[in-house]
Design a protein around this motif. Structure first.
Motif, PDB file in Angstrom:
ATOM      1  N   GLN A  23       0.832  -1.200   0.000  1.00 44.89           N
ATOM      2  CA  GLN A  23       0.000   0.000   0.000  1.00 44.89           C
ATOM      3  C   GLN A  23       0.867   1.251   0.000  1.00 44.89           C
ATOM      4  O   GLN A  23       0.641   2.179  -0.775  1.00 44.89           O
ATOM      5  CB  GLN A  23      -0.940  -0.006   1.215  1.00 44.89           C
ATOM      6  N   ALA A  24       1.868   1.261   0.868  1.00 48.95           N
ATOM      7  CA  ALA A  24       2.769   2.421   0.960  1.00 48.95           C
ATOM      8  C   ALA A  24       3.552   2.611  -0.340  1.00 48.95           C
ATOM      9  O   ALA A  24       3.756   3.741  -0.789  1.00 48.95           O
ATOM     10  CB  ALA A  24       3.727   2.247   2.141  1.00 48.95           C
ATOM     11  N   VAL A  52     -23.374   1.131  -1.435  1.00 49.27           N
ATOM     12  CA  VAL A  52     -22.735   1.061  -2.752  1.00 49.27           C
ATOM     13  C   VAL A  52     -21.832  -0.167  -2.761  1.00 49.27           C
ATOM     14  O   VAL A  52     -21.474  -0.700  -1.708  1.00 49.27           O
ATOM     15  CB  VAL A  52     -21.907   2.337  -3.094  1.00 49.27           C
ATOM     16  N   THR A  53     -21.453  -0.607  -3.938  1.00 48.07           N
ATOM     17  CA  THR A  53     -20.601  -1.788  -4.072  1.00 48.07           C
ATOM     18  C   THR A  53     -19.130  -1.433  -3.870  1.00 48.07           C
ATOM     19  O   THR A  53     -18.752  -0.256  -3.887  1.00 48.07           O
ATOM     20  CB  THR A  53     -20.759  -2.409  -5.465  1.00 48.07           C
ATOM     21  N   GLU A  54     -18.307  -2.470  -3.744  1.00 44.51           N
ATOM     22  CA  GLU A  54     -16.870  -2.243  -3.651  1.00 44.51           C
ATOM     23  C   GLU A  54     -16.357  -1.566  -4.925  1.00 44.51           C
ATOM     24  O   GLU A  54     -15.501  -0.689  -4.863  1.00 44.51           O
ATOM     25  CB  GLU A  54     -16.134  -3.558  -3.421  1.00 44.51           C
ATOM     26  N   ALA A  55     -16.893  -1.956  -6.074  1.00 43.46           N
ATOM     27  CA  ALA A  55     -16.481  -1.346  -7.342  1.00 43.46           C
ATOM     28  C   ALA A  55     -16.833   0.147  -7.358  1.00 43.46           C
ATOM     29  O   ALA A  55     -16.038   0.975  -7.826  1.00 43.46           O
ATOM     30  CB  ALA A  55     -17.132  -2.070  -8.513  1.00 43.46           C
ATOM     31  N   GLU A  56     -17.993   0.495  -6.836  1.00 40.00           N
ATOM     32  CA  GLU A  56     -18.381   1.906  -6.768  1.00 40.00           C
ATOM     33  C   GLU A  56     -17.496   2.665  -5.772  1.00 40.00           C
ATOM     34  O   GLU A  56     -17.174   3.832  -5.985  1.00 40.00           O
ATOM     35  CB  GLU A  56     -19.859   2.028  -6.388  1.00 40.00           C
ATOM     36  N   TRP A  57     -17.093   1.995  -4.698  1.00 45.37           N
ATOM     37  CA  TRP A  57     -16.162   2.595  -3.750  1.00 45.37           C
ATOM     38  C   TRP A  57     -14.836   2.903  -4.443  1.00 45.37           C
ATOM     39  O   TRP A  57     -14.304   4.001  -4.312  1.00 45.37           O
ATOM     40  CB  TRP A  57     -15.954   1.650  -2.566  1.00 45.37           C
ATOM     41  N   ALA A  58     -14.321   1.929  -5.202  1.00 44.90           N
ATOM     42  CA  ALA A  58     -13.064   2.134  -5.925  1.00 44.90           C
ATOM     43  C   ALA A  58     -13.175   3.339  -6.857  1.00 44.90           C
ATOM     44  O   ALA A  58     -12.263   4.170  -6.933  1.00 44.90           O
ATOM     45  CB  ALA A  58     -12.690   0.875  -6.701  1.00 44.90           C
ATOM     46  N   GLU A  59     -14.289   3.445  -7.551  1.00 43.94           N
ATOM     47  CA  GLU A  59     -14.496   4.581  -8.453  1.00 43.94           C
ATOM     48  C   GLU A  59     -14.534   5.897  -7.673  1.00 43.94           C
ATOM     49  O   GLU A  59     -13.976   6.903  -8.109  1.00 43.94           O
ATOM     50  CB  GLU A  59     -15.785   4.392  -9.248  1.00 43.94           C
ATOM     51  N   SER A  60     -15.165   5.886  -6.503  1.00 47.34           N
ATOM     52  CA  SER A  60     -15.231   7.112  -5.702  1.00 47.34           C
ATOM     53  C   SER A  60     -13.843   7.529  -5.211  1.00 47.34           C
ATOM     54  O   SER A  60     -13.557   8.717  -5.090  1.00 47.34           O
ATOM     55  CB  SER A  60     -16.208   6.953  -4.528  1.00 47.34           C
ATOM     56  N   ARG A  72      -6.768   6.298 -11.562  1.00 52.56           N
ATOM     57  CA  ARG A  72      -7.446   5.009 -11.796  1.00 52.56           C
ATOM     58  C   ARG A  72      -6.458   3.837 -11.737  1.00 52.56           C
ATOM     59  O   ARG A  72      -6.774   2.779 -11.202  1.00 52.56           O
ATOM     60  CB  ARG A  72      -8.192   5.034 -13.118  1.00 52.56           C
ATOM     61  N   ARG A  73      -5.249   4.034 -12.277  1.00 54.06           N
ATOM     62  CA  ARG A  73      -4.225   2.967 -12.209  1.00 54.06           C
ATOM     63  C   ARG A  73      -3.821   2.719 -10.754  1.00 54.06           C
ATOM     64  O   ARG A  73      -3.675   1.573 -10.333  1.00 54.06           O
ATOM     65  CB  ARG A  73      -3.004   3.334 -13.050  1.00 54.06           C
ATOM     66  N   PHE A  78      -4.176  -0.673  -5.903  1.00 55.32           N
ATOM     67  CA  PHE A  78      -4.585  -0.705  -4.496  1.00 55.32           C
ATOM     68  C   PHE A  78      -5.624  -1.803  -4.256  1.00 55.32           C
ATOM     69  O   PHE A  78      -5.531  -2.567  -3.294  1.00 55.32           O
ATOM     70  CB  PHE A  78      -5.132   0.670  -4.101  1.00 55.32           C
ATOM     71  N   MET A  79      -6.590  -1.903  -5.152  1.00 54.10           N
ATOM     72  CA  MET A  79      -7.661  -2.897  -5.006  1.00 54.10           C
ATOM     73  C   MET A  79      -7.147  -4.319  -5.201  1.00 54.10           C
ATOM     74  O   MET A  79      -7.767  -5.280  -4.735  1.00 54.10           O
ATOM     75  CB  MET A  79      -8.794  -2.605  -5.983  1.00 54.10           C
ATOM     76  N   ALA A  80      -6.010  -4.475  -5.876  1.00 54.59           N
ATOM     77  CA  ALA A  80      -5.467  -5.810  -6.168  1.00 54.59           C
ATOM     78  C   ALA A  80      -4.446  -6.280  -5.129  1.00 54.59           C
ATOM     79  O   ALA A  80      -3.898  -7.371  -5.268  1.00 54.59           O
ATOM     80  CB  ALA A  80      -4.827  -5.801  -7.558  1.00 54.59           C
ATOM     81  N   ILE A  81      -4.211  -5.497  -4.085  1.00 59.50           N
ATOM     82  CA  ILE A  81      -3.241  -5.891  -3.064  1.00 59.50           C
ATOM     83  C   ILE A  81      -3.677  -7.212  -2.432  1.00 59.50           C
ATOM     84  O   ILE A  81      -4.845  -7.408  -2.102  1.00 59.50           O
ATOM     85  CB  ILE A  81      -3.091  -4.791  -1.995  1.00 59.50           C
ATOM     86  N   GLU A  82      -2.707  -8.089  -2.284  1.00 64.19           N
ATOM     87  CA  GLU A  82      -2.981  -9.417  -1.727  1.00 64.19           C
ATOM     88  C   GLU A  82      -3.330  -9.345  -0.240  1.00 64.19           C
ATOM     89  O   GLU A  82      -2.904  -8.445   0.469  1.00 64.19           O
ATOM     90  CB  GLU A  82      -1.766 -10.323  -1.923  1.00 64.19           C
ATOM     91  N   PHE A  83      -4.074 -10.344   0.197  1.00 67.96           N
ATOM     92  CA  PHE A  83      -4.394 -10.490   1.610  1.00 67.96           C
ATOM     93  C   PHE A  83      -4.273 -11.952   1.977  1.00 67.96           C
ATOM     94  O   PHE A  83      -4.255 -12.820   1.117  1.00 67.96           O
ATOM     95  CB  PHE A  83      -5.793  -9.939   1.929  1.00 67.96           C
TER      96      PHE A  83
END
Length: 192
Positions: A23-24, A52-60, A72-73, A78-83
């Motif tokens: 993330q950092a 709202v959905t997670e996808a809408e959160w990402a867009e916001s 957007r990149r 950020f959304m693809a970070i592993e857990f």
């Protein structure tokens, strides 16, 4: 004999963890305040409450960061970070589950069930109380009451574990035993 009849455990920061170094790194490479923006209460609350959905959160998040291709990149990375699952915590909760119900209580989004499945935890907990599904989020007392009800246990007979002190204090205000989770030893002290 355990001094409680159910374990209510947070998910993120206790059982599931994210790569904070990644993330950092994303923030540094793009020069954008991703974490501050993503977790700003006005941005994070709607998906946490299932509005709202997670996808809408990402867009916001992308829009709040300027809405350009760079933003957007950064958000996509950020959304693809592993857990991953903390296997020691999972084993500790599984041992407790041999004696009492274990309920996951989490401020989550509409993708929680998919994430739980990806982690191989679909049948792990006795129940999952997701803020996105019940429409209330920690530290609102109603989410704790829902979790205790699903466990079939009065609040004062519940152990509540969370990595956020405010959430632990809210549970304690209902009479629950609260554990502020910072490390495995915090949970092991009451469950081992």
């Amino acid at each position: 004999m355990l001094p409680f009849d159910a374990v209510l455990s947070d998910f993120d920061g206790v059982l599931r963890h994210f790569d904070h170094a990644a993330q950092a790194d994303i923030e540094a490479r793009y020069g954008l305040p991703l974490m501050k923006t993503a977790f700003d209460p006005e941005v994070i609350l709607p998906p946490t409450l299932g509005q709202v959905t997670e996808a809408e959160w990402a867009e916001s998040i992308a829009v709040a960061l300027g809405g350009d291709e760079r933003a957007r990149r950064a958000v996509a990375e950020f959304m693809a970070i592993e857990f991953w699952v903390d296997e020691k915590v999972k084993a500790l909760l599984a041992r407790a589950q041999e004696r009492v119900p274990v309920i996951i209580v989490t401020n989550a989004m509409d993708t929680l069930e998919e994430h739980i499945d990806r982690l191989g935890l679909t049948y792990f907990a006795d129940d999952v109380v997701s803020s996105a599904r019940v429409g209330v989020a920690k530290p609102d007392r109603r989410i704790y009451e829902i979790a205790a009800e699903r466990a079939g246990v009065p609040p004062e007979r519940c152990l509540f574990v969370d990595d956020r002190q405010a959430n632990v204090e809210a549970a304690r205000a209902l009479g629950m035993t609260g554990v502020h989770y910072r490390a495995y030893a915090d949970l092991a002290a009451v469950l081992a």
